[in-house]
Design an enzyme around this catalytic site. Sequence first.
Site, PDB file in Angstrom:
ATOM      1  N   GLY A   1      60.652  61.077  44.941  1.00 58.22           N
ATOM      2  CA  GLY A   1      59.838  59.800  45.213  1.00 58.22           C
ATOM      3  C   GLY A   1      61.131  58.810  44.910  1.00 58.22           C
ATOM      4  O   GLY A   1      62.176  59.037  44.650  1.00 58.22           O
TER       5      GLY A   1
ATOM      6  N   SER B   1      57.482  70.648  48.056  1.00 57.34           N
ATOM      7  CA  SER B   1      58.948  70.324  47.634  1.00 57.34           C
ATOM      8  C   SER B   1      59.665  71.256  46.936  1.00 57.34           C
ATOM      9  O   SER B   1      60.913  71.456  46.843  1.00 57.34           O
ATOM     10  CB  SER B   1      59.321  69.019  47.094  1.00 57.34           C
ATOM     11  OG  SER B   1      58.732  67.974  47.997  1.00 57.34           O
TER      12      SER B   1
ATOM     13  N   ARG C   1      49.438  52.952  29.889  1.00 58.67           N
ATOM     14  CA  ARG C   1      49.682  51.677  29.419  1.00 58.67           C
ATOM     15  C   ARG C   1      48.978  50.834  28.547  1.00 58.67           C
ATOM     16  O   ARG C   1      49.395  50.292  27.510  1.00 58.67           O
ATOM     17  CB  ARG C   1      50.169  50.665  30.756  1.00 58.67           C
ATOM     18  CG  ARG C   1      51.453  51.051  31.369  1.00 58.67           C
ATOM     19  CD  ARG C   1      51.584  50.119  32.523  1.00 58.67           C
ATOM     20  NE  ARG C   1      52.545  50.753  33.514  1.00 58.67           N
ATOM     21  CZ  ARG C   1      52.632  50.423  34.740  1.00 58.67           C
ATOM     22  NH1 ARG C   1      51.853  49.418  35.303  1.00 58.67           N
ATOM     23  NH2 ARG C   1      53.697  50.847  35.539  1.00 58.67           N
TER      24      ARG C   1
ATOM     25  N   CYS D   1      56.597  46.902  36.636  1.00 57.27           N
ATOM     26  CA  CYS D   1      57.841  46.250  36.960  1.00 57.27           C
ATOM     27  C   CYS D   1      57.922  44.588  36.787  1.00 57.27           C
ATOM     28  O   CYS D   1      59.093  44.298  35.985  1.00 57.27           O
ATOM     29  CB  CYS D   1      58.411  46.693  38.403  1.00 57.27           C
ATOM     30  SG  CYS D   1      56.940  46.546  39.643  1.00 57.27           S
TER      31      CYS D   1
ATOM     32  N   GLY E   1      58.462  48.012  45.773  1.00 54.55           N
ATOM     33  CA  GLY E   1      57.351  48.127  44.868  1.00 54.55           C
ATOM     34  C   GLY E   1      56.104  49.055  45.315  1.00 54.55           C
ATOM     35  O   GLY E   1      55.356  49.728  44.554  1.00 54.55           O
TER      36      GLY E   1
ATOM     37  N   LYS F   1      47.480  43.505  34.902  1.00 58.07           N
ATOM     38  CA  LYS F   1      48.456  44.118  34.516  1.00 58.07           C
ATOM     39  C   LYS F   1      49.567  43.182  33.787  1.00 58.07           C
ATOM     40  O   LYS F   1      49.641  43.428  32.463  1.00 58.07           O
ATOM     41  CB  LYS F   1      49.198  45.153  35.503  1.00 58.07           C
ATOM     42  CG  LYS F   1      48.585  46.211  35.801  1.00 58.07           C
ATOM     43  CD  LYS F   1      49.437  47.064  36.798  1.00 58.07           C
ATOM     44  CE  LYS F   1      48.477  48.233  37.576  1.00 58.07           C
ATOM     45  NZ  LYS F   1      49.255  48.778  38.855  1.00 58.07           N
TER      46      LYS F   1
ATOM     47  N   ARG G   1      53.302  39.706  47.656  1.00 60.81           N
ATOM     48  CA  ARG G   1      54.251  40.757  48.119  1.00 60.81           C
ATOM     49  C   ARG G   1      55.057  39.929  49.464  1.00 60.81           C
ATOM     50  O   ARG G   1      54.334  39.316  50.339  1.00 60.81           O
ATOM     51  CB  ARG G   1      53.501  42.019  48.860  1.00 60.81           C
ATOM     52  CG  ARG G   1      54.417  43.009  49.433  1.00 60.81           C
ATOM     53  CD  ARG G   1      55.139  43.557  48.327  1.00 60.81           C
ATOM     54  NE  ARG G   1      54.016  44.524  47.455  1.00 60.81           N
ATOM     55  CZ  ARG G   1      54.245  45.068  46.301  1.00 60.81           C
ATOM     56  NH1 ARG G   1      55.502  44.886  45.810  1.00 60.81           N
ATOM     57  NH2 ARG G   1      53.506  45.627  45.726  1.00 60.81           N
TER      58      ARG G   1
ATOM     59  N   HIS H   1      62.217  42.066  42.509  1.00 57.43           N
ATOM     60  CA  HIS H   1      61.118  41.034  42.364  1.00 57.43           C
ATOM     61  C   HIS H   1      61.743  39.819  41.972  1.00 57.43           C
ATOM     62  O   HIS H   1      62.766  39.791  41.065  1.00 57.43           O
ATOM     63  CB  HIS H   1      60.074  41.583  41.376  1.00 57.43           C
ATOM     64  CG  HIS H   1      59.575  42.676  41.863  1.00 57.43           C
ATOM     65  ND1 HIS H   1      59.330  43.077  43.164  1.00 57.43           N
ATOM     66  CD2 HIS H   1      58.763  43.646  41.158  1.00 57.43           C
ATOM     67  CE1 HIS H   1      58.673  44.351  43.260  1.00 57.43           C
ATOM     68  NE2 HIS H   1      58.068  44.524  42.235  1.00 57.43           N
TER      69      HIS H   1
ATOM     70  N   ASN I   1      63.365  45.788  40.911  1.00 62.21           N
ATOM     71  CA  ASN I   1      62.254  46.395  40.495  1.00 62.21           C
ATOM     72  C   ASN I   1      62.273  48.016  40.266  1.00 62.21           C
ATOM     73  O   ASN I   1      61.389  48.672  39.692  1.00 62.21           O
ATOM     74  CB  ASN I   1      60.740  46.105  41.297  1.00 62.21           C
ATOM     75  CG  ASN I   1      61.371  46.317  43.127  1.00 62.21           C
ATOM     76  OD1 ASN I   1      62.044  45.954  43.397  1.00 62.21           O
ATOM     77  ND2 ASN I   1      60.487  47.085  43.193  1.00 62.21           N
TER      78      ASN I   1
END
Length: 330
Positions: free
Chosen positions: A10, A38, A97, A126, A157, A206, A228, A235, A308
């Site tokens: 990724g 993969s 988190r 981030c 992001g 967040k 965005r 960022h 980020n």
Amino acid sequence: MKIAVVGATGLVGTVMLKVLEERNFPLTELIPVASEKSVGKEITFKGKKYAIVNMDTAISMKPDIALFSAGGSTSLENAPRFAEAGTTVIDNSSAWRMDPSKKLVVPEVNAHELSIDDKIIANPNCSTIQMVVALKPLHDQYKIKRVVVSTYQSVTGTGVKAVDQMMNERKGITDGPMAYAYPIDLNVIPQIDVFVENGYTKEEMKMINETRKIMGDDSIRLTATTVRIPVMGGHSESVNIEFENEFDLAEVRSILEQTEGIIVVDDIANLKYPMPKDAHEKDEVFVGRIRRDESMPNTLNLWIVADNLRKGAATNAVQIAEYLIKKELV
């Protein structure tokens, strides 16, 4: 030192591998992990080829540390399986988190809270990471009362699909895959993640909740607007900080300049200030436009920029791993 990278193919996983290589991380064996489609494909790390394995194989290999960047549901299911096998997981998703039993760590701010018993460690969002790196030394000196933050966040992001959408639009291709509900090139979208009941987005909440947890201070009042924008390098954040105590601007600059992981770029006479293109592929947090808010006492404005995918994700995770090794916590 056996290291697994889960989500190795990724966007963030690829950067994790790059950061591990660049920082000459002391690993003896790399275990790249990705989805079943993969498995068997190869990645190259430090000139050597490694075959991608699935989750079960990786767990059976008992890595010392697993760096996760494979999404929340994957992490919720598999991070505990790695932990049960004795592996320390550093997870980049939002899954753990706000779990009160898990540490949420930015090394420059609160790595000292980690212990050998922490088997699942959360990597923050981030946009939160770069902000708290700058906030923490100022909080220690002046005590923060309130933060108002507006973000200007890179399409990276969101992932490869968003990058493709922006580049397609730039070429005039309008029927390609859409990562967003609207065009992003020549536009800004004042929504990151889904909306929640209070009218904020999950990304905004967040930032609010994670900042308090990382800083270890629930008395800090925060509000956020996350946006965005059509850029790639990183960022940016406009941050307004109200302190309990008076501050001296020269001292603020000095504190930031002496803080590990921060580069101050603040020379308006020569039009020097941080921009995403300058932060691209860098590990530091860049701070500029340092000035008083003249409408409020004891209040400061900062402009904070970071890559980020690196400090906001991969580098922060690798720095946590480096700390664990240095302190012999794995």
